[in-house]
Design a protein around this motif. Structure first.
Motif, PDB file in Angstrom:
ATOM      1  N   GLU A  67       0.838  -1.202   0.000  1.00  0.00           N
ATOM      2  CA  GLU A  67       0.000   0.000   0.000  1.00  0.00           C
ATOM      3  C   GLU A  67       0.870   1.249   0.000  1.00  0.00           C
ATOM      4  N   SER A  68       0.386   2.295  -0.634  1.00  0.00           N
ATOM      5  CA  SER A  68       1.144   3.544  -0.722  1.00  0.00           C
ATOM      6  C   SER A  68       1.115   4.281   0.617  1.00  0.00           C
ATOM      7  N   GLU A  69       2.149   5.071   0.828  1.00  0.00           N
ATOM      8  CA  GLU A  69       2.203   5.904   2.036  1.00  0.00           C
ATOM      9  C   GLU A  69       1.034   6.872   2.069  1.00  0.00           C
ATOM     10  N   GLU A  70       0.618   7.338   0.894  1.00  0.00           N
ATOM     11  CA  GLU A  70      -0.519   8.259   0.820  1.00  0.00           C
ATOM     12  C   GLU A  70      -1.774   7.615   1.418  1.00  0.00           C
ATOM     13  N   ARG A  71      -2.072   6.392   1.010  1.00  0.00           N
ATOM     14  CA  ARG A  71      -3.278   5.721   1.512  1.00  0.00           C
ATOM     15  C   ARG A  71      -3.157   5.399   2.997  1.00  0.00           C
ATOM     16  N   ILE A  72      -1.983   4.939   3.413  1.00  0.00           N
ATOM     17  CA  ILE A  72      -1.798   4.598   4.822  1.00  0.00           C
ATOM     18  C   ILE A  72      -1.961   5.837   5.690  1.00  0.00           C
ATOM     19  N   THR A  73      -1.309   6.905   5.303  1.00  0.00           N
ATOM     20  CA  THR A  73      -1.378   8.144   6.070  1.00  0.00           C
ATOM     21  C   THR A  73      -2.792   8.726   6.062  1.00  0.00           C
ATOM     22  N   ALA A  74      -3.487   8.583   4.952  1.00  0.00           N
ATOM     23  CA  ALA A  74      -4.815   9.177   4.808  1.00  0.00           C
ATOM     24  C   ALA A  74      -5.908   8.452   5.584  1.00  0.00           C
ATOM     25  N   VAL A  75      -5.622   7.286   6.134  1.00  0.00           N
ATOM     26  CA  VAL A  75      -6.662   6.565   6.888  1.00  0.00           C
ATOM     27  C   VAL A  75      -7.213   7.432   8.020  1.00  0.00           C
ATOM     28  N   SER A  76      -6.351   8.190   8.670  1.00  0.00           N
ATOM     29  CA  SER A  76      -6.811   9.016   9.795  1.00  0.00           C
ATOM     30  C   SER A  76      -7.726  10.154   9.349  1.00  0.00           C
ATOM     31  N   SER A  77      -7.665  10.516   8.081  1.00  0.00           N
ATOM     32  CA  SER A  77      -8.506  11.594   7.564  1.00  0.00           C
ATOM     33  C   SER A  77      -9.216  11.150   6.284  1.00  0.00           C
ATOM     34  N   TRP A  78      -9.675   9.930   6.290  1.00  0.00           N
ATOM     35  CA  TRP A  78     -10.229   9.298   5.097  1.00  0.00           C
ATOM     36  C   TRP A  78     -11.437  10.025   4.528  1.00  0.00           C
ATOM     37  N   HIS A  79     -12.165  10.763   5.345  1.00  0.00           N
ATOM     38  CA  HIS A  79     -13.413  11.413   4.894  1.00  0.00           C
ATOM     39  C   HIS A  79     -13.205  12.269   3.647  1.00  0.00           C
ATOM     40  N   ASP A  80     -12.057  12.962   3.577  1.00  0.00           N
ATOM     41  CA  ASP A  80     -11.833  13.831   2.424  1.00  0.00           C
ATOM     42  C   ASP A  80     -10.645  13.386   1.568  1.00  0.00           C
TER      43      ASP A  80
END
Length: 159
Positions: A67-80
């Motif tokens: 998985e990309s760092e972008e997707r992993i990092t974005a889990v905490s702010s997945w809404h947007d």
């Protein structure tokens, strides 16, 4: 710095847990829900309950799965975050609903259930439900036992 968890190895202390854990992993891994989705909701669970061990463990699992760092990092702010599929979004919404009190009604609304049902058939929805349950099953071990983030399970339990 602590070099061991608070508890001894739970599988040695209570060996009867092994078949339960194995059954959960087998049920959740039946292929009806992508493993990535399971790891995403488990990572979100770790974040929501504020548990570093779970957050580090599931972040590592997602990295090892490519998985990309972008997707992993974005889990905490997945809404947007634009990097998740609609099916992943409703799964993340579902774990948040289960773990977050709703002052205006039930946690999993009829609307959310309908959205989840669009993306997951009966087997997958049941599997997704058990994937959430799997994370919750291990939550007391992660919070009471305080396993060490990033340390292999066989190396961290108190003797």
């Amino acid at each position: 710095m602590t070099t061991q968890s608070r508890l001894p190895n739970p599988l040695k202390t209570v060996p009867e847990l092994a078949p339960v854990a194995e059954a959960l992993f087998k049920a959740v891994g039946n292929g009806s829900v992508p493993q990535t989705t399971v790891s995403l909701i488990h990572l979100r669970l770790g974040q929501l309950v504020g548990n570093t061990y779970l957050t580090v463990m599931h972040t590592g699992a997602l990295r090892r799965a490519g998985e990309s760092e972008e997707r992993i990092t974005a889990v905490s702010s997945w809404h947007d975050a634009p990097c998740f599929t609609d099916a992943e979004r409703v799964a993340l919404a579902l774990i948040e609903a289960v773990l977050t009190p709703n002052p205006h009604g039930e946690r999993v609304s009829a609307d959310l259930y309908a959205q989840v049902s669009v993306h997951y058939d009966e087997k997958a929805l049941t599997t997704l439900t058990f994937a959430i349950g799997q994370g919750l099953f291990f939550l007391p071990l992660a919070t009471i036992g305080r396993p060490l983030p990033g340390v292999a399970p066989g190396e961290q339990w108190r003797d």
